[in-house]
Design a protein around this motif. Structure first.
Motif, short mmCIF file in Angstrom:
data_model
loop_
_atom_site.label_atom_id
_atom_site.label_comp_id
_atom_site.label_asym_id
_atom_site.label_seq_id
_atom_site.Cartn_x
_atom_site.Cartn_y
_atom_site.Cartn_z
N HIS A 1 0.71 -1.10 0.21
CA HIS A 1 0.61 0.19 0.12
C HIS A 1 0.32 0.89 -0.13
N LEU A 2 1.49 1.45 0.67
CA LEU A 2 3.42 2.73 0.89
C LEU A 2 3.11 2.56 -0.27
N ALA A 3 3.93 2.10 -0.86
CA ALA A 3 4.50 1.79 -2.04
C ALA A 3 3.39 2.33 -3.60
N GLY A 4 2.57 1.94 -3.65
CA GLY A 4 1.88 2.48 -4.43
C GLY A 4 1.04 3.80 -4.31
N ILE A 5 1.30 3.86 -3.44
CA ILE A 5 0.54 5.47 -2.65
C ILE A 5 1.86 6.54 -3.12
N MET A 6 2.62 6.13 -3.05
CA MET A 6 4.39 7.16 -3.51
C MET A 6 4.04 7.14 -4.83
N ALA A 7 4.28 6.37 -5.53
CA ALA A 7 4.14 5.46 -6.79
C ALA A 7 3.78 6.66 -7.59
N LEU B 1 4.54 10.40 -7.19
CA LEU B 1 5.12 10.51 -8.13
C LEU B 1 4.89 10.52 -9.78
N GLY B 2 4.09 9.97 -10.11
CA GLY B 2 3.49 9.35 -11.70
C GLY B 2 4.20 8.31 -11.78
N LEU B 3 3.89 6.64 -10.71
CA LEU B 3 5.38 5.68 -11.85
C LEU B 3 4.19 4.75 -11.70
N ASP B 4 4.26 3.36 -11.98
CA ASP B 4 4.02 2.39 -12.21
C ASP B 4 3.00 1.95 -10.98
N VAL B 5 1.86 1.74 -10.46
CA VAL B 5 1.69 1.50 -9.15
C VAL B 5 1.23 0.49 -9.41
N THR B 6 0.59 -0.81 -10.10
CA THR B 6 0.89 -1.59 -10.48
C THR B 6 2.13 -2.42 -9.83
N PHE B 7 2.76 -2.01 -10.41
CA PHE B 7 4.42 -2.28 -10.53
C PHE B 7 4.60 -2.81 -8.89
N ILE C 1 13.53 -6.68 -5.48
CA ILE C 1 13.31 -7.84 -3.78
C ILE C 1 14.60 -7.73 -3.94
N ALA C 2 15.70 -7.67 -4.78
CA ALA C 2 17.33 -7.73 -4.54
C ALA C 2 17.45 -6.50 -3.51
N ALA C 3 16.88 -5.84 -4.25
CA ALA C 3 18.00 -4.41 -3.27
C ALA C 3 17.31 -3.70 -2.44
N HIS C 4 15.74 -4.23 -2.14
CA HIS C 4 15.48 -4.00 -1.44
C HIS C 4 16.01 -3.50 0.28
N HIS C 5 17.58 -4.09 0.60
CA HIS C 5 18.08 -4.03 1.66
C HIS C 5 19.72 -3.13 1.33
N GLY C 6 19.66 -3.05 -0.11
CA GLY C 6 20.70 -1.91 -0.46
C GLY C 6 21.82 -2.47 -0.53
N ASP C 7 21.75 -4.37 -0.85
CA ASP C 7 22.43 -5.39 -1.59
C ASP C 7 23.14 -5.04 -3.04
N ILE C 8 21.50 -5.21 -3.63
CA ILE C 8 22.73 -4.36 -5.22
C ILE C 8 21.96 -2.56 -5.21
N ASP C 9 22.48 -2.80 -6.65
CA ASP C 9 21.38 -0.93 -7.09
C ASP C 9 20.55 -1.40 -7.72
N PHE C 10 20.06 -0.82 -7.09
CA PHE C 10 18.31 -0.57 -7.42
C PHE C 10 18.22 -0.16 -9.12
N ASN C 11 17.45 -0.93 -10.46
CA ASN C 11 17.11 -0.20 -11.69
C ASN C 11 15.59 0.03 -11.69
N THR C 12 15.02 0.53 -10.94
CA THR C 12 14.09 1.31 -11.66
C THR C 12 13.81 2.29 -10.26
N LEU C 13 12.97 3.06 -10.16
CA LEU C 13 12.31 4.09 -9.58
C LEU C 13 11.89 2.89 -8.44
N GLU C 14 11.18 2.40 -8.97
CA GLU C 14 10.03 1.60 -7.77
C GLU C 14 10.84 0.64 -7.06
N ALA C 15 11.85 0.92 -7.23
CA ALA C 15 12.65 -0.49 -6.14
C ALA C 15 13.35 0.27 -5.29
#
Length: 511
Positions: free
Chosen positions: A336-342, A345-351, A394-408
């Motif tokens: 829910h939080l990610a969808g609201i912020m997306a 910001l005009g990003l992909d809410v479903t993603f 999923i792999a980057a949500h703890h900062g272990d790897i770089d983000f590929n998208t703004l949704e991440a």
């Protein structure tokens, strides 16, 4: 013939003469009668006229009398009003004279008091000079040195206030720089504030009586061994009255053992064969419930098209906790939080919702598979054909790897918000109580403090001071000193509000 003719003419003449005389007599009689009637009419008219005249004269006299009476009455009323106004004027003049006399007396009193005050001020000034000289003698400092010392202390106070102000200004500048981000995060938190149920690694099953403990253990412990073997969970039967403790780190197995034991206790038939039957039946019920919980989570987060195995794994998170926070509820909240912020910001809410719901999917089997839940979750998403963007989130949500998208990036932010918001994760009871005690002890250490109470989970402290020792201005200083000591001695999240209360009461009794 002539004679007869003459006689006839004579007779005719006599007839005319007699007739004329008779008509004359009749006419005179009529004239006389008419004159009498006319005179009578005139007399009657004169009489009526005189009567009418007298009547009108009487009416006129009455009208005049009435008008004279009204005029006299009105004149009398006006005379009375004038007399009343005259009396009021006289009274006002007398009151004005009295007031003037009072004002003159007060002016005289004021002049006298002013002279007395002038003399009194001169005496006070003399005493002030004497006391100032005595203070300088006792303190060993003159007025300039005392002023310098006072200014030094004031300077130190002002420097501290300036430092606080500078810090506030810096924080305000940072806040302005991130205003839009803060607005989005605040909106997301306000619109999604789910409650979490604290879970533990043990469950308690209540028994109808202590005799049931012996039946659960069975002859030579065969019943309890069968139940522990089939569920993989430890049963602790101690001195706790009418209760059995179920202990285990696998929450699903613990739930199966709890439900099975409750059914066995309710049924009353407890033996290895019945235990095996009930455990197997309960395991199937829990698997069904897991699937239903996963479907409920996808419906609540409005995420569709997930692989059935991922839905089942989501249902398993219902029985998984992290620092007392239910992982399934946490995942729904992150979605829910990610969808609201997306959306803001005009990003992909479903993603964003899909990645938020699946970001902790690895915790469903992290006790069965080697590796962190981040790596396990990314592998599961890849295995069940999720998009590369979801796998990266999923792999980057703890900062272990770089983000590929703004949704991440939003997934990481939403995960942090859900985990650290007040009430999401529980603090240990000992550290919580210790922090509140330290807060109250700091306030109690100041002179003049009567009692201190830490409230709102330690985010505010209210201090009652003794009114005969602390005045209103000193209350402000006490609040500042307590704030300084808290800042220097305690570690705490957020901020602590310090409220100093000075109350004076007057109590009496009516008898």
């Amino acid at each position: 013939m002539l004679e007869i003719l003459l006689i006839a003419i004579a007779a005719l003449a006599v007839g005319f003469g007699v007739g004329y005389f008779i008509r004359k007599m009749i006419a005179e009689a009529k004239i006389s009668s008419a004159e009498s009637a006319a005179k009578k009419i005139l007399d009657e008219a004169d009489h009526e006229a005189n009567a009418l005249k007298r009547e009108k004269q009487l009416e006129a006299k009455e009208e005049v009398h009435k008008l004279r009476t009204e005029l006299e009455k009105e004149t009398k009323e006006r005379r009375s009003e004038l007399q009343r106004l005259e009396r009021r004027l006289v009274q006002k003049e007398e009151g004005l004279d009295r007031k003037i006399n009072n004002v003159e007396r007060k002016e005289e009193d004021l002049r006298q008091k002013e002279e007395d005050n002038k003399s009194f001020r001169e005496k006070i000034e003399l005493l002030h000079q004497q006391q100032l000289a005595e203070l300088e003698r006792v303190s060993g400092m003159n007025s300039d040195e005392a002023k310098e010392l006072l200014l030094q202390r004031v300077r130190e106070e002002i420097e501290h206030e300036m430092l606080v102000m500078v810090r506030d200004i810096e924080n305000q500048a940072k806040a302005d720089g991130e205003k839009k981000a803060r607005e989005i995060v605040t909106l997301a938190i306000q619109r999604c504030a789910a409650d979490h149920v604290s879970e533990t690694t043990v469950s308690v099953v209540n028994l109808p009586n202590d005799e049931m403990k012996g039946r659960i253990i069975g002859r030579e412990g065969r019943n309890i061994r069968a139940l522990e073997t089939l569920t993989g969970i430890d049963l602790i039967i101690d001195d706790t009255p009418e209760a059995v403790i179920i202990s285990g780190f696998d929450p699903i197995r613990r739930e199966v053992a709890r439900l099975a034991l409750e059914k066995l206790v309710s049924d009353g038939r407890i033996h290895p064969a019945r235990i095996e039957e009930i455990v197997e039946k309960t395991r199937k019920e829990v698997e069904t419930q897991i699937k239903e919980e996963g479907e409920r989570a996808t419906f609540e987060a409005r995420v569709h098209g997930l692989h059935p195995e991922l839905v089942t794994l989501l249902g398993k998170l219902r029985y998984r906790t992290s620092y007392g926070q239910n992982v399934l509820q946490h995942s729904i909240e992150v979605a829910h939080l990610a969808g609201i912020m997306a959306a803001e910001l005009g990003l992909d809410v479903t993603f964003a919702k899909r990645a938020g719901l699946l970001h902790d999917i690895g915790k469903a089997i992290d006790h069965e598979t080697e590796g962190s839940h981040v790596v396990i979750g990314a592998d599961l998403a890849k295995k069940y054909k999720e998009s590369p963007g979801i796998v990266n989130a999923i792999a980057a949500h703890h900062g272990d790897i770089d983000f590929n998208t703004l949704e991440a990036v939003l997934i990481q932010s939403a995960d942090a918000i859900s985990a650290v918001r007040p009430g999401a994760r529980r603090e240990t009871l000992e550290s919580y109580i210790k922090r509140l005690e330290n807060l109250e002890n700091i306030a109690d250490s100041f002179d003049g403090v009567e009692k201190a109470y830490a409230i709102h989970a330690g985010r505010e402290i209210r201090i009652m001071v003794k009114p005969d020792r602390i005045d209103d201005y000193a209350s402000i200083q006490v609040a500042r000193d307590i704030v300084k000591k808290i800042e220097s001695e305690l570690e705490y999240p957020g901020q602590i509000k310090v409220t100093v209360i000075r109350e004076t009461r007057a109590v009496d009794y009516a008898k």
